[in-house]
Design a protein around this motif. Structure first.
Motif, PDB file in Angstrom:
ATOM      1  N   HIS A  66      40.700  37.343  42.480  1.00  0.00           N
ATOM      2  CA  HIS A  66      39.416  37.285  41.791  1.00  0.00           C
ATOM      3  C   HIS A  66      39.464  38.063  40.476  1.00  0.00           C
ATOM      4  CE1 HIS A  66      35.055  37.241  41.155  1.00  0.00           C
ATOM      5  NE2 HIS A  66      35.157  38.528  40.888  1.00  0.00           N
ATOM      6  N   GLY A  67      40.091  39.234  40.512  1.00  0.00           N
ATOM      7  CA  GLY A  67      40.190  40.043  39.306  1.00  0.00           C
ATOM      8  C   GLY A  67      40.969  39.355  38.200  1.00  0.00           C
ATOM      9  N   MET A  68      42.050  38.676  38.553  1.00  0.00           N
ATOM     10  CA  MET A  68      42.833  37.946  37.551  1.00  0.00           C
ATOM     11  C   MET A  68      42.039  36.790  36.972  1.00  0.00           C
ATOM     12  SD  MET A  68      46.525  37.972  39.501  1.00  0.00           S
ATOM     13  CE  MET A  68      47.310  36.833  38.371  1.00  0.00           C
ATOM     14  N   LYS A  69      41.290  36.104  37.825  1.00  0.00           N
ATOM     15  CA  LYS A  69      40.437  35.019  37.316  1.00  0.00           C
ATOM     16  C   LYS A  69      39.376  35.559  36.367  1.00  0.00           C
ATOM     17  CE  LYS A  69      40.957  31.790  41.198  1.00  0.00           C
ATOM     18  NZ  LYS A  69      40.275  31.089  42.323  1.00  0.00           N
ATOM     19  N   GLN A  70      38.833  36.724  36.711  1.00  0.00           N
ATOM     20  CA  GLN A  70      37.828  37.340  35.836  1.00  0.00           C
ATOM     21  C   GLN A  70      38.436  37.699  34.481  1.00  0.00           C
ATOM     22  OE1 GLN A  70      34.785  37.313  36.548  1.00  0.00           O
ATOM     23  NE2 GLN A  70      33.699  38.872  35.371  1.00  0.00           N
ATOM     24  N   LYS A  71      39.643  38.222  34.482  1.00  0.00           N
ATOM     25  CA  LYS A  71      40.329  38.538  33.228  1.00  0.00           C
ATOM     26  C   LYS A  71      40.557  37.274  32.407  1.00  0.00           C
ATOM     27  CE  LYS A  71      42.834  42.612  34.924  1.00  0.00           C
ATOM     28  NZ  LYS A  71      44.173  43.205  35.167  1.00  0.00           N
ATOM     29  N   LEU A  72      40.960  36.197  33.058  1.00  0.00           N
ATOM     30  CA  LEU A  72      41.192  34.936  32.352  1.00  0.00           C
ATOM     31  C   LEU A  72      39.888  34.405  31.755  1.00  0.00           C
ATOM     32  CD1 LEU A  72      43.604  32.984  31.817  1.00  0.00           C
ATOM     33  CD2 LEU A  72      42.723  31.587  33.692  1.00  0.00           C
ATOM     34  N   ALA A  73      38.800  34.543  32.497  1.00  0.00           N
ATOM     35  CA  ALA A  73      37.495  34.114  31.999  1.00  0.00           C
ATOM     36  C   ALA A  73      37.084  34.931  30.779  1.00  0.00           C
ATOM     37  CB  ALA A  73      36.446  34.229  33.102  1.00  0.00           C
ATOM     38  N   VAL A  74      37.356  36.224  30.813  1.00  0.00           N
ATOM     39  CA  VAL A  74      37.035  37.085  29.673  1.00  0.00           C
ATOM     40  C   VAL A  74      37.831  36.667  28.445  1.00  0.00           C
ATOM     41  CG1 VAL A  74      37.263  39.439  28.766  1.00  0.00           C
ATOM     42  CG2 VAL A  74      36.321  39.070  31.054  1.00  0.00           C
ATOM     43  N   ILE A  75      39.129  36.452  28.622  1.00  0.00           N
ATOM     44  CA  ILE A  75      39.978  36.050  27.495  1.00  0.00           C
ATOM     45  C   ILE A  75      39.510  34.706  26.927  1.00  0.00           C
ATOM     46  CG2 ILE A  75      42.317  35.385  26.811  1.00  0.00           C
ATOM     47  CD1 ILE A  75      43.340  37.360  28.967  1.00  0.00           C
ATOM     48  N   SER A  76      39.181  33.769  27.804  1.00  0.00           N
ATOM     49  CA  SER A  76      38.731  32.451  27.332  1.00  0.00           C
ATOM     50  C   SER A  76      37.412  32.561  26.569  1.00  0.00           C
ATOM     51  CB  SER A  76      38.585  31.485  28.511  1.00  0.00           C
ATOM     52  OG  SER A  76      37.515  31.843  29.353  1.00  0.00           O
ATOM     53  N   ALA A  77      36.592  33.556  26.909  1.00  0.00           N
ATOM     54  CA  ALA A  77      35.326  33.751  26.201  1.00  0.00           C
ATOM     55  C   ALA A  77      35.545  34.352  24.815  1.00  0.00           C
ATOM     56  CB  ALA A  77      34.413  34.657  27.021  1.00  0.00           C
ATOM     57  N   LEU A  78      36.565  35.180  24.682  1.00  0.00           N
ATOM     58  CA  LEU A  78      36.810  35.859  23.412  1.00  0.00           C
ATOM     59  C   LEU A  78      37.604  35.019  22.420  1.00  0.00           C
ATOM     60  CD1 LEU A  78      37.839  39.382  24.795  1.00  0.00           C
ATOM     61  CD2 LEU A  78      35.622  38.740  23.820  1.00  0.00           C
TER      62      LEU A  78
END
Length: 237
Positions: free
Chosen positions: A135-147
């Motif tokens: 879940h944490g890795m997916k959250q990091k990927l979501a953050v990067i995709s947002a930025l």
């Protein structure tokens, strides 16, 4: 940057959000707090255009999310509380997919992906399938995709859930950087200590209604944000 006017969203006869009005200006980190079921996620999804709403209007950089959704979404990013990504893709494929949607130039995207992936400590996993991510890795990927497309407005629903301390710290730095460059942040959180330290302004919502908003100093005074929140919850019971 974001203006919410008289927002009302109903599910049947129940108003999940009831005539809510808020304004988030450029340069502001604006916290949005309330108990579970208060209407935070419904508000955020209405702002992003995911949900239709029954009354009111939402303007992003002066444009209506109802009448000009594409123009609004071009300058906005959304990080949900539970990142629902394409599990059949690899991390790098997903980031390139998002970069394609926002027409991020090749050189620019490569630089950003390499930098963000290194800073959020996910570079070694980008070639793996998202289905293998925690879940944490997916959250990091979501953050990067947002930025990745340098949004002017970032909407986040419980963005720190699942992030490790290093990633949380890095996200806070980027939130401040976006605002320093004239952008704005509107995010919900249950972690009141984070909101108190990070936010310029805060709004408290209960049962779909706004019960208090303003600068952090105006809302909490000499108390802690947690104390004010609990007192308001009791007084509005």
């Amino acid at each position: 940057m974001l203006k919410i006017e008289n927002l009302t969203k109903k599910y049947g006869e129940k108003a999940a959000v009831d005539h809510l009005s808020l304004e988030i200006k450029s340069g502001e980190i604006y916290g949005f707090i309330g108990h579970n079921g208060a209407g935070k996620t419904t508000t955020l999804k209405s702002v992003t255009g995911i949900l239709n709403f029954d009354e009111g209007e939402i303007y992003i950089d002066g444009k209506s999310i109802k009448k000009q959704p594409l123009e609004c979404k071009k300058i906005m990013a959304y990080i949900p509380d539970n990142p629902d990504l394409y599990n059949y893709m690899t991390g790098i494929d997903y980031l390139n997919f998002i970069a394609d949607i926002f027409e991020v130039p090749q050189n620019d995207r490569i630089e950003k992906i390499n930098r963000y992936a290194a800073e959020f400590e996910i570079a070694g996993s980008l070639t793996a399938s998202i289905s293998s991510y925690s879940h944490g890795m997916k959250q990091k990927l979501a953050v990067i995709s947002a930025l990745i497309h340098s949004p002017k407005l970032v909407i986040m629903d419980e963005p720190f859930v699942g992030l490790d301390p290093i990633a949380s710290h890095k996200l806070k730095e980027y939130m401040r950087e976006i605002c320093k460059e004239g952008g704005a942040i509107f995010f919900s959180t249950h972690v009141l200590e984070v909101a108190e330290k990070l936010c310029d302004k805060v709004a408290i919502i209960k049962e779909g209604k706004l019960i208090k908003c303003g600068t952090m100093e105006e809302v909490k005074g000499d108390s802690s944000l947690e104390s004010v929140f609990l007192e308001l919850e009791d007084n509005n019971a």
